[in-house]
Design a protein around this motif. Structure first.
Motif, short mmCIF file in Angstrom:
data_model
loop_
_atom_site.label_atom_id
_atom_site.label_comp_id
_atom_site.label_asym_id
_atom_site.label_seq_id
_atom_site.Cartn_x
_atom_site.Cartn_y
_atom_site.Cartn_z
N SER A 1 4.68 -1.41 -13.11
CA SER A 1 3.33 -1.82 -13.52
C SER A 1 2.62 -2.68 -12.48
CB SER A 1 3.40 -2.56 -14.86
OG SER A 1 4.10 -3.78 -14.71
N ASN A 2 3.34 -3.14 -11.46
CA ASN A 2 2.69 -3.90 -10.39
C ASN A 2 1.71 -3.00 -9.65
OD1 ASN A 2 5.53 -5.54 -10.45
ND2 ASN A 2 3.85 -6.82 -9.71
N ASP A 3 0.62 -3.61 -9.20
CA ASP A 3 -0.35 -2.88 -8.39
C ASP A 3 0.17 -2.75 -6.97
OD1 ASP A 3 -2.23 -2.71 -10.47
OD2 ASP A 3 -3.09 -4.68 -9.95
N ASP B 1 -0.62 -5.71 -4.91
CA ASP B 1 0.29 -6.84 -5.13
C ASP B 1 1.52 -6.70 -4.24
OD1 ASP B 1 -1.39 -7.77 -7.13
OD2 ASP B 1 -0.21 -6.86 -8.75
N TYR C 1 -5.32 1.61 -2.27
CA TYR C 1 -4.30 0.94 -3.08
C TYR C 1 -4.64 1.01 -4.57
CZ TYR C 1 -2.88 -1.17 1.40
OH TYR C 1 -2.49 -1.38 2.69
N GLU C 2 -5.93 0.88 -4.90
CA GLU C 2 -6.34 0.91 -6.30
C GLU C 2 -6.21 2.30 -6.91
OE1 GLU C 2 -10.18 -0.83 -7.08
OE2 GLU C 2 -9.74 -2.53 -5.78
N LYS D 1 -0.79 4.57 -8.15
CA LYS D 1 0.17 3.78 -8.90
C LYS D 1 1.43 3.61 -8.04
CE LYS D 1 -1.32 5.03 -13.51
NZ LYS D 1 -2.08 3.84 -13.70
#
Length: 137
Positions: free
Chosen positions: A21-23, A26, A75-76, A79
């Protein structure tokens, strides 16, 4: 030379891990702040993948004209599960360093998760193996 030294003697044990679930952004920040090259991806206690700086470089807009904003958009869009390596070769903590060296020498990976049973307890890298060999001479 010690021929039966276990991987546990040379592995890194102070792991920084992330979960799916980390981006991606991140994870990029974690790499920068901690000067590391590999991060295990876990789901609870289960190892589900590994993300490396090389994985991040593959998705980054590698161009001398690239801006951080361009990379941030990439990055956005992705996943972590799309970027990480999920089919991993692992090694057990009691396995010999020679076994780790043989796996790393195949060139598919530069780091191996070190397991005790099904729980990750460390990472051994090609650099760890080289440093160990240098200490032997």
């Amino acid at each position: 030379m010690k021929k039966r030294t276990p991987v546990s003697k040379i592995m890194t044990t102070n792991l920084i891990s992330v979960n799916a679930s980390n981006d991606v952004a991140d994870v990029v920040q974690i790499f920068k702040e901690n000067n590391i090259h590999h991060i295990p991806v876990v789901s609870g206690d289960e190892l589900i993948g590994m993300i490396s700086k090389t994985d991040i470089d593959r998705i980054s807009y590698v161009n001398s004209y690239a801006t951080e904003a361009a990379n941030a958009v990439v990055y956005e869009m992705l996943k972590l599960e799309q970027v990480m390596t999920s089919e991993l070769e692992t090694i057990q903590a009691e396995d010999q360093i020679k076994e780790a060296a043989e796996l790393l020498a195949q060139g598919k990976y530069h780091a191996l998760p070190v397991m005790e049973g099904k729980k990750i307890t460390g990472i051994v890298t090609s650099t760890d193996v080289i440093k160990y060999l240098l200490e032997q001479f």
